[in-house]
Design an enzyme around this catalytic site. Structure first.
Site, short mmCIF file in Angstrom:
data_model
loop_
_atom_site.label_atom_id
_atom_site.label_comp_id
_atom_site.label_asym_id
_atom_site.label_seq_id
_atom_site.Cartn_x
_atom_site.Cartn_y
_atom_site.Cartn_z
N ARG A 199 -9.85 -20.47 96.11
CA ARG A 199 -10.55 -19.98 94.93
C ARG A 199 -10.45 -18.46 94.89
O ARG A 199 -10.63 -17.80 95.92
CB ARG A 199 -12.03 -20.38 94.95
CG ARG A 199 -12.30 -21.84 94.60
CD ARG A 199 -11.98 -22.17 93.14
NE ARG A 199 -12.27 -23.55 92.80
CZ ARG A 199 -11.42 -24.57 92.92
NH1 ARG A 199 -10.19 -24.36 93.38
NH2 ARG A 199 -11.78 -25.78 92.55
N GLU A 220 -9.70 -16.04 86.17
CA GLU A 220 -8.54 -16.85 85.78
C GLU A 220 -8.66 -17.11 84.29
O GLU A 220 -9.76 -17.44 83.84
CB GLU A 220 -8.52 -18.18 86.54
CG GLU A 220 -8.14 -17.98 87.98
CD GLU A 220 -7.99 -19.28 88.76
OE1 GLU A 220 -7.98 -20.37 88.14
OE2 GLU A 220 -7.88 -19.22 89.99
N HIS A 248 -2.57 -21.02 89.45
CA HIS A 248 -3.43 -22.10 89.96
C HIS A 248 -2.72 -23.47 89.82
O HIS A 248 -3.21 -24.37 89.13
CB HIS A 248 -4.79 -22.10 89.24
CG HIS A 248 -5.88 -22.76 90.06
ND1 HIS A 248 -7.20 -22.40 89.98
CD2 HIS A 248 -5.84 -23.77 90.97
CE1 HIS A 248 -7.92 -23.14 90.80
NE2 HIS A 248 -7.11 -23.99 91.41
#
Ligand code: GLV
Length: 338
Positions: free
Chosen positions: A238, A267, A286
């Site tokens: 993360r 993000e 991601h």
């Protein structure tokens, strides 16, 4: 008995949505981008269950404005996008999808290890920019993985799958984790290490810890300063585990050699983020769990968790098991005739 109402926050790969349709009245958000916060709140308020993704903020506001909502099935192993305290306070069950993505995420982590150690992205960029003039004995020299020390922070399913691969590549593997796993240490011949000593000794530091209040900015200036100047930081967990401005400073001053991050904070990473001006960083969007098979498995597991809960059963991958008794009371006879 009316069919339960389910909102799915994006189109999913594989057969998950069809499966859900056998059990519920399903509405699917069909846009490429996630529903905005207000839209999500409105949809949740009309739903008995939501199948959510890590891009959906399931916060206290949404939970307290959704009197019907009984189940949040999150299609991710992480669940930092869900306010678990607020879910429990509102008697909403939260489930997740661990396990099914470990191998795929570990493969991607190793891909980033290779990409940084052998400077693959820099090499590709130099060819495209017309900088490939000749084969040169000193051109784009990298480091070998065999014999190097891999430091893994977080030894859950993904950490373990990365450790296995690291060992198969001839790396020394050290790990730091909340829970020590002595059997795994013996089986893989890996060693437990303190957080500080891992940072000091690893050639590659790879993050596999969940994001919690305690792990936010786990890696900041002090931790980067402990790492070797030749070390590489890999993050497929993360974004907020790393203080990104400290990372920028460390990379730009070559305090560490390189970083490869599949996750960022925020993000998506804006295209004008200073990190993107540096040659020694690789950023991917991601995608560590993004294989067709794995994303389909994650979607199906999330759908199965949701359907089990609709049937009044406690799914294996429930996050807030502590509310099981009250939650069963709440849903008894609501979705099933039993
Ligand atoms: C992906 O990042 C996940 O938590 O499943």
């Amino acid at each position: 008995m009316p069919r339960p109402s389910v909102f799915v926050t994006r189109l999913l790969p594989g057969g998950a949505i069809e499966f859900l349709k056998h059990h519920a009245a399903v509405r699917v958000w069909r846009e490429e981008e996630p529903p905005l916060a207000e839209e999500l709140v409105q949809q949740a308020a009309r739903s008995d269950a939501i199948l959510s993704l890590l891009t959906d903020r399931i916060d206290a506001n949404l939970l307290s404005n959704s009197p019907r909502l009984a189940i949040v099935s999150n299609m991710a192993t992480g669940f930092d996008n869900v306010d678990i305290g607020a879910a429990s306070a509102n008697n909403v069950l939260v489930t997740r999808t661990p396990g099914v993505l470990s191998e795929t995420t570990a493969e991607f982590t190793i891909a980033l290890l290779f990409a940084t150690s052998r400077r693959i992205v820099e090499g590709d960029r130099s060819v495209r920019n017309g900088q490939w003039k000749t084969w040169g004995p000193n051109v784009l020299l990298g480091v070998d993985l065999a014999g190097a020390t891999l430091g893994i922070i977080g030894m859950g399913g993904v950490g373990e799958a990365v450790a296995r691969r690291g060992r198969a590549l001839g790396m020394r593997v050290k790990y730091y984790s909340r829970t020590r796993k002595r059997d795994l240490e013996k089986e893989l011949r890996i060693s437990y290490s303190s957080f500080t000593s891992l940072l000091e000794r690893a050639d590659f530091v790879s993050l596999h810890a969940p994001l919690t209040a305690e792990t936010k900015h786990l890696i900041g200036k002090a931790e980067l300063d402990l790492m070797k100047p030749s070390a590489v930081l890999i993050n497929t967990a993360r974004g907020p585990l790393v203080n990104q401005s400290a990372l920028y400073t460390a990379l730009s001053r070559q305090r560490i050699a390189a970083a490869a991050i599949d996750v960022s904070d925020p993000e998506p990473m804006p295209p004008d983020d200073p990190l993107l001006t540096l040659p020694n960083v690789i950023v991917t969007p991601h995608i560590a769990s993004a294989s067709t098979a794995t994303r389909s498995r994650m979607a199906m597991l999330a759908a199965e968790n949701l359907v089990q809960a609709l049937q009044g059963k406690l799914p294996k991958h429930t996050v807030n098991r502590n509310i099981a008794r009250q939650w069963r009371e709440r849903v008894r006879g609501r979705f099933t005739s039993s």
